[in-house]
Each structure stands twice: as C-alpha cells, then as structure tokens.
Scaffold this active site. Structure first.
Site, PDB file in Angstrom:
ATOM      1  CG  HIS A  53      32.483 -29.506 -28.887  1.00 33.61           C
ATOM      2  ND1 HIS A  53      32.555 -29.317 -27.527  1.00 33.61           N
ATOM      3  CD2 HIS A  53      33.764 -29.667 -29.307  1.00 33.61           C
ATOM      4  CE1 HIS A  53      33.813 -29.352 -27.139  1.00 33.61           C
ATOM      5  NE2 HIS A  53      34.575 -29.560 -28.204  1.00 33.61           N
ATOM      6  CD  GLU A  55      27.387 -30.328 -26.923  1.00 31.96           C
ATOM      7  OE1 GLU A  55      27.540 -30.616 -25.725  1.00 31.96           O
ATOM      8  OE2 GLU A  55      28.266 -30.545 -27.794  1.00 31.96           O
ATOM      9  CB  CYS A  83      32.443 -28.476 -22.827  1.00 30.84           C
ATOM     10  SG  CYS A  83      32.348 -27.563 -24.393  1.00 30.84           S
TER      11      CYS A  83
END
Length: 165
Positions: A53, A55, A83
C-alpha cells in the site's frame, strides 16, 4: 506548508499509481522541518503483494531515509484513509500525525469504519485530520473503479460474443 499542498503531492503520486494500473492512492511523509522523507503509491498489483500500500511504501522509504524505524515528529499525508494494516504500521513507526483525503467506510481504520489510530490502550496514537481535498481524492478513486468495472464488463461481453460466433 499547508495540508492541502502536501495532499496535492500525494494526489500526484496517486495519479502515477493509476497510470501504472494500480488503485490510485498516494502517500507522502514529511518531517518536522517540512522535508519529504518518504513517498509511496499503491503497488500491490504490480508487486503481487497485498502489503504494498502507498502508506507502507512511504513508511519503508522514510525509515531508510532517516535510518530509523521510528518516525517520530512526522506527518503522513495519504489520499485514502488508512486501512487496519496501515494503521498498525503507523502505530509501530510512531508517526505523529495522519492527514487523509477520502474516507473509507468499508475498511478505514482512522474513524470511518473502525478507529485503530485513536484507540485507548494502544501504546501510541496519531493525531488525525481527515477530509483534506476529499472531493478530489474520492473522485479519483470513484473514476478508477468505474473504468475498471466498465473494462470488466466489456471483456465479459467480448467473451460472450466470441462464444456466440
């Protein structure tokens, strides 16, 4: 620099992800001096890696940049609410502040679905600011998934047409 400036930078990273066929999410981490120490964009499809992801990519780069796994006194800007997995990485890396654009009511872990980042009892919590450039962030994601559904529909139709011929 303002939250909007950094979110626009994250949006550029999200657009790059989209140009590669990835879900358009971008992230940037800045230190207390407003210096970029990490950037990332979704790469799960390309890398065949569900943990790639935006991040996570930005956190990994930031850790390498400052040569520390603790990212204290930093701010993470991301176009989509983190998430649960990314919230865990944010907690473990000790990011001070998280600023996100679009809320994620299905899997968001900064308050929309669940609030991991502010949960009492966890040894670290991040300050959260949501909704920065939310319309731009949301529409980029909506347009991406709309195009993807259309492509799948066209592919399915071409298969059906080939079977009929």
């Amino acid at each position: 620099m303002s939250d909007e400036v950094w979110m626009r930078h994250a949006l550029k990273l999200a657009k790059h992800a989209e140009s590669l066929g990835e879900i358009p999410v971008g992230a940037v981490i800045v230190d207390e001096n407003n210096q970029i120490i990490g950037e990332g964009y979704n790469q799960s499809i390309m890398q065949h890696n569900p943990t790639a992801h935006a991040e996570i990519m930005a956190i990994e780069q930031a850790g390498q940049c400052i040569r520390n796994y603790r990212l204290v006194n930093t701010t993470l800007y991301v176009t989509l609410e983190p998430c649960i997995m990314c919230a865990g990485a944010i907690i473990h890396s000790r990011i001070q502040r998280v600023v996100y654009g679009a809320s994620d009511y299905k899997t968001g872990a900064a308050g929309s679905y669940i609030d991991i980042l502010s949960r009492t009892g966890i040894n670290h919590f991040a300050q959260i600011t949501g909704g920065i450039l939310s319309d731009e962030c949301s529409s980029m994601l909506s347009n991406f998934f709309q195009k993807r559904r259309q492509q799948k529909k066209q592919h399915k139709q071409s298969i059906l047409n080939a079977i009929e011929d």
